[in-house]
Design a protein around this motif. Structure first.
Motif, PDB file in Angstrom:
ATOM      1  N   PRO A 120      31.321  48.393  48.001  1.00  0.00           N
ATOM      2  CA  PRO A 120      32.496  49.235  48.331  1.00  0.00           C
ATOM      3  C   PRO A 120      33.772  48.481  48.910  1.00  0.00           C
ATOM      4  O   PRO A 120      33.356  47.295  49.831  1.00  0.00           O
ATOM      5  N   HIS A 121      35.004  48.610  48.301  1.00  0.00           N
ATOM      6  CA  HIS A 121      36.094  47.784  49.126  1.00  0.00           C
ATOM      7  C   HIS A 121      37.324  48.771  48.908  1.00  0.00           C
ATOM      8  O   HIS A 121      37.183  49.612  47.822  1.00  0.00           O
ATOM      9  N   VAL A 122      38.537  48.437  49.408  1.00  0.00           N
ATOM     10  CA  VAL A 122      39.669  48.990  49.204  1.00  0.00           C
ATOM     11  C   VAL A 122      40.842  47.928  48.751  1.00  0.00           C
ATOM     12  O   VAL A 122      40.835  46.775  49.422  1.00  0.00           O
ATOM     13  N   ASP A 123      41.320  48.207  47.718  1.00  0.00           N
ATOM     14  CA  ASP A 123      42.174  47.019  47.257  1.00  0.00           C
ATOM     15  C   ASP A 123      43.307  46.868  48.126  1.00  0.00           C
ATOM     16  O   ASP A 123      43.817  47.783  48.732  1.00  0.00           O
ATOM     17  N   SER A 124      43.866  45.564  48.365  1.00  0.00           N
ATOM     18  CA  SER A 124      44.847  45.266  49.015  1.00  0.00           C
ATOM     19  C   SER A 124      46.179  45.313  48.332  1.00  0.00           C
ATOM     20  O   SER A 124      46.171  45.214  46.914  1.00  0.00           O
ATOM     21  N   VAL A 146      34.385  56.562  48.050  1.00  0.00           N
ATOM     22  CA  VAL A 146      33.990  57.343  49.476  1.00  0.00           C
ATOM     23  C   VAL A 146      35.311  57.212  50.232  1.00  0.00           C
ATOM     24  O   VAL A 146      35.973  55.898  50.609  1.00  0.00           O
ATOM     25  N   HIS A 147      35.413  58.215  50.871  1.00  0.00           N
ATOM     26  CA  HIS A 147      36.806  58.211  51.767  1.00  0.00           C
ATOM     27  C   HIS A 147      36.412  57.515  53.012  1.00  0.00           C
ATOM     28  O   HIS A 147      35.566  57.184  53.493  1.00  0.00           O
ATOM     29  N   ASP A 174      42.976  55.446  49.945  1.00  0.00           N
ATOM     30  CA  ASP A 174      42.164  56.227  50.955  1.00  0.00           C
ATOM     31  C   ASP A 174      40.682  56.494  50.573  1.00  0.00           C
ATOM     32  O   ASP A 174      39.881  56.618  51.534  1.00  0.00           O
ATOM     33  N   PHE A 175      40.298  55.857  49.490  1.00  0.00           N
ATOM     34  CA  PHE A 175      38.779  55.705  49.309  1.00  0.00           C
ATOM     35  C   PHE A 175      38.516  54.261  48.643  1.00  0.00           C
ATOM     36  O   PHE A 175      39.072  53.573  48.145  1.00  0.00           O
ATOM     37  N   SER A 176      37.212  53.615  49.356  1.00  0.00           N
ATOM     38  CA  SER A 176      36.550  52.580  48.808  1.00  0.00           C
ATOM     39  C   SER A 176      36.068  52.958  47.444  1.00  0.00           C
ATOM     40  O   SER A 176      35.897  54.100  47.126  1.00  0.00           O
ATOM     41  N   HIS A 177      35.989  51.870  46.648  1.00  0.00           N
ATOM     42  CA  HIS A 177      35.308  52.091  45.237  1.00  0.00           C
ATOM     43  C   HIS A 177      34.329  50.888  45.143  1.00  0.00           C
ATOM     44  O   HIS A 177      34.364  49.843  45.529  1.00  0.00           O
TER      45      HIS A 177
END
Length: 220
Positions: A120-124, A146-147, A174-177
């Motif tokens: 799980p990560h959120v893009d920069s 996931v939020h 707003d969500f990790s993927h």
């Protein structure tokens, strides 16, 4: 080589490739997290796979990513394509980004071994813009979002070989993927066995502009 995961998934009941925690989440992300199954024909998938294989074969699978987001992967940036592949990528641009949208010149190619996965990560926002679009080759997989503030809100995308997925705006920030590892690879109650997976990812540039783009890119 290509299309090895297609037949098994077609036995799944129903026609949905997206499932979520609530109808409200599904509605809110209807245009932000999109799956287009069957975007590629089997022949087109084979075309891309054959073009990518020589370069990928020269690289070793890695197990330490710069931000610890990926395990069991090899990757490259590709800007030169055959005309057949360029035609496919133009279709991706038309469907996911719209006319006139400038994309990053290098297409990100990510090869996950059968036991590989993306955490799980959120893009920069430094590395690419508000939209990414990925073609899935060789193996089916499940992408889970996931939020970041409310883990009870989630979305899952079933990515068959030959499918196109598109993530925009809130689905990215707003969500990790993540791409689920083989032992966790379920879509609802249905097992989705993982094999080797290649993704071909087109990206809009960050708001800072093409000339100031940093590396590395988004990973899914």
């Amino acid at each position: 080589m290509a299309g090895s995961g297609r037949l098994a998934l077609r036995t799944l009941p129903g026609r949905s490739w997206v499932r979520g925690s609530t109808p409200a989440v599904l509605s809110r992300l209807r245009e932000a997290a999109v799956v287009r199954p069957g975007f590629l024909s089997a022949a087109e998938e084979e075309t891309l796979s054959r073009e990518l294989e020589p370069d990928l074969r020269r690289r070793r699978y890695e197990y330490d990513h710069w931000d610890a987001a990926i395990h069991g992967f090899r990757e490259t940036e590709k800007s030169r394509w055959t005309e057949a592949s360029r035609s496919i990528l133009r279709r991706v641009q038309e469907v996911a980004f719209g006319p006139g949208q400038v994309l990053l010149p290098g297409v990100h190619v990510l090869d996950l071994e059968p036991g590989g996965y993306i955490k799980p990560h959120v893009d920069s926002i430094k590395f690419c813009g508000a939209t990414i679009a990925g073609l899935s080759l060789l193996s089916p997989s499940v992408m889970r979002l996931v939020h970041t503030q409310d883990p009870a809100e989630w979305l899952e995308l079933l990515l068959e070989p030959g499918s196109l997925y598109i993530l925009r705006g809130p689905a990215r920030y707003d969500f990790s993927h993540e791409i689920l590892r083989d032992e966790d690879s379920f879509f609802g109650e249905h097992r989705v066995p993982r094999g080797r997976r290649i993704s071909v990812i087109c990206r809009s540039p960050p708001e800072m502009g093409l000339g100031e783009t940093a590396q590395p890119p988004a990973v899914c």
